[in-house]
Design a protein around this motif. Sequence first.
Motif, PDB file in Angstrom:
ATOM      1  N   ASN A   1      70.302  26.859  35.195  1.00  0.00           N
ATOM      2  CA  ASN A   1      70.779  26.696  36.107  1.00  0.00           C
ATOM      3  C   ASN A   1      70.987  25.887  37.510  1.00  0.00           C
ATOM      4  O   ASN A   1      71.893  24.906  37.635  1.00  0.00           O
ATOM      5  CB  ASN A   1      71.383  27.945  36.722  1.00  0.00           C
ATOM      6  CG  ASN A   1      72.690  29.312  36.818  1.00  0.00           C
ATOM      7  OD1 ASN A   1      73.791  27.665  36.906  1.00  0.00           O
ATOM      8  ND2 ASN A   1      72.922  30.093  37.313  1.00  0.00           N
TER       9      ASN A   1
ATOM     10  N   LEU B   1      74.527  27.566  26.982  1.00  0.00           N
ATOM     11  CA  LEU B   1      73.769  27.799  28.542  1.00  0.00           C
ATOM     12  C   LEU B   1      72.953  29.716  28.615  1.00  0.00           C
ATOM     13  O   LEU B   1      73.773  30.315  28.465  1.00  0.00           O
ATOM     14  CB  LEU B   1      73.392  28.212  29.854  1.00  0.00           C
ATOM     15  CG  LEU B   1      72.334  28.067  30.562  1.00  0.00           C
ATOM     16  CD1 LEU B   1      70.634  28.166  30.320  1.00  0.00           C
ATOM     17  CD2 LEU B   1      71.780  28.111  32.449  1.00  0.00           C
TER      18      LEU B   1
ATOM     19  N   HIS C   1      69.022  34.584  38.261  1.00  0.00           N
ATOM     20  CA  HIS C   1      69.628  33.780  37.864  1.00  0.00           C
ATOM     21  C   HIS C   1      70.275  34.232  39.810  1.00  0.00           C
ATOM     22  O   HIS C   1      70.523  33.663  41.038  1.00  0.00           O
ATOM     23  CB  HIS C   1      71.206  34.360  37.650  1.00  0.00           C
ATOM     24  CG  HIS C   1      71.127  34.038  36.002  1.00  0.00           C
ATOM     25  ND1 HIS C   1      71.303  32.561  35.741  1.00  0.00           N
ATOM     26  CD2 HIS C   1      71.232  34.077  35.201  1.00  0.00           C
ATOM     27  CE1 HIS C   1      71.433  31.955  34.600  1.00  0.00           C
ATOM     28  NE2 HIS C   1      71.181  32.853  34.160  1.00  0.00           N
TER      29      HIS C   1
ATOM     30  N   THR D   1      78.463  29.488  38.218  1.00  0.00           N
ATOM     31  CA  THR D   1      79.218  28.772  36.879  1.00  0.00           C
ATOM     32  C   THR D   1      79.218  27.531  36.982  1.00  0.00           C
ATOM     33  O   THR D   1      79.681  27.249  38.333  1.00  0.00           O
ATOM     34  CB  THR D   1      80.114  29.436  36.224  1.00  0.00           C
ATOM     35  OG1 THR D   1      80.984  29.672  36.616  1.00  0.00           O
ATOM     36  CG2 THR D   1      79.295  31.149  35.524  1.00  0.00           C
TER      37      THR D   1
ATOM     38  N   TYR E   1      77.946  30.243  29.148  1.00  0.00           N
ATOM     39  CA  TYR E   1      77.526  30.926  29.009  1.00  0.00           C
ATOM     40  C   TYR E   1      76.800  32.422  28.431  1.00  0.00           C
ATOM     41  O   TYR E   1      78.477  33.624  29.044  1.00  0.00           O
ATOM     42  CB  TYR E   1      76.866  31.537  30.122  1.00  0.00           C
ATOM     43  CG  TYR E   1      77.406  30.576  31.609  1.00  0.00           C
ATOM     44  CD1 TYR E   1      75.942  29.818  32.280  1.00  0.00           C
ATOM     45  CD2 TYR E   1      78.610  29.524  32.218  1.00  0.00           C
ATOM     46  CE1 TYR E   1      76.452  29.057  33.321  1.00  0.00           C
ATOM     47  CE2 TYR E   1      78.580  28.632  32.768  1.00  0.00           C
ATOM     48  CZ  TYR E   1      76.946  28.159  33.667  1.00  0.00           C
ATOM     49  OH  TYR E   1      77.367  27.017  34.176  1.00  0.00           O
TER      50      TYR E   1
ATOM     51  N   VAL F   1      74.450  35.889  28.997  1.00  0.00           N
ATOM     52  CA  VAL F   1      73.319  36.450  29.411  1.00  0.00           C
ATOM     53  C   VAL F   1      73.255  37.274  29.355  1.00  0.00           C
ATOM     54  O   VAL F   1      74.011  38.545  29.286  1.00  0.00           O
ATOM     55  CB  VAL F   1      74.295  35.933  30.998  1.00  0.00           C
ATOM     56  CG1 VAL F   1      73.290  36.681  32.049  1.00  0.00           C
ATOM     57  CG2 VAL F   1      74.628  35.044  31.534  1.00  0.00           C
TER      58      VAL F   1
ATOM     59  N   VAL G   1      81.970  33.121  30.892  1.00  0.00           N
ATOM     60  CA  VAL G   1      80.771  34.105  30.607  1.00  0.00           C
ATOM     61  C   VAL G   1      80.818  35.280  29.654  1.00  0.00           C
ATOM     62  O   VAL G   1      82.164  35.461  29.640  1.00  0.00           O
ATOM     63  CB  VAL G   1      80.672  34.525  32.030  1.00  0.00           C
ATOM     64  CG1 VAL G   1      78.950  35.921  31.709  1.00  0.00           C
ATOM     65  CG2 VAL G   1      80.177  32.992  32.505  1.00  0.00           C
TER      66      VAL G   1
END
Length: 372
Positions: A208, A223, A230, A283, A289, A291, A316
């Motif tokens: 990140n 990612l 994070h 972001t 993303y 996660v 995300v």
Amino acid sequence: MKPRTSSRSMAAVLVGVAALVLGVAGTGASAAPPDESIEQLIADRINVAGRGAAVADYGFSAGLSGGFASDTAGSGPVLPAWLAAFGYGLLNPDAAPPGANDWNCKPTAAHPRPVVLLHGTWMNAYNSFAFMGQPIKDAGFCTFAFNYGRSGPVQGGGLPPVLPGVMGTGNIEDSAKQLGTFVDRVLAATGAPAVDIIGYSQGGAMANWYTKFEGGADKVQHLITFGATHHGSTIDGIAALGRAINNIGVDVVGASSIVVGHAVAEQTIGSDFVNRLNANGDTIPGIDYTVVGTRYDEIMTPYNLTFLRQGRGASVENVTLQDGCELDLSDHQTLMYSPRALSIALRALDPAGHPNLACTFNPWLIGGGGHL
């Protein structure tokens, strides 16, 4: 005989002290949702302080820096259990994860981006991906891994690197630069325009940082992170207490880095690293993303601090591993040995080719790729 203080009373006293130190008491107990833990309240309070620039790292360990990255040599076996893989990685610190680092591999139209695998703190490329590496390769992806943050005690890595397989201990900012060099090598070798990254623990937060501050924004498409730090971690409250003490002017976090290494200190909740990482949003536009966190994580605590808030131009997906699969008991270490976690990674990399998620038992601490 004096009456013994009950454990519940003692816990109440400790919670009260923590609340007073951190200012949680001022929020009012009734303001918290019924299921919100004291640890979550502490984490929220530290994060608020960090956004107000009230949190500081005082640089007790300033001047200790350095370290390097290294290529892997050879390939280790596929191992489904974390304990076995961790031991193999200690004895074979430079082994590549199975399936990784075929530098003659060329991406296909179906899988146009190579996948870079990033290990966690006190781990290495092999023992972070001994289970996942080969299945990702077998799914048709060119996969690559290296060992970053190789810093001994003199370079600020703390004492753990006296064991040969312990890496990811140096300054995360330096490790992000090392990642940048490695990604450029991968892109040059494969001819691909960008990579996808799978980052475990520190590897996710470091990636990140790379996208935000080291020129990686245009070189990363997806990612995918597992148990990534994070937003920092309270480490079961230990780091929260240390951060609280830091906030009143005694740099216990900096002092501890002499023992545990820079990377651990940087990943504590409210650190300068964490605050800078998220100062302008979680972001980057143009990056997708995925996660993943686990409810049984004993290192990344509270586990939902791993989740990202979607900013402009990004997508995300925050995933709790146990949602839809209560059988999976993976903790921080065994998360990378979970068939469900592997299936989440494959779905993120190729939604059409791998739409279904696995759901199998994965034991806490030991791990076993779905088996004891």
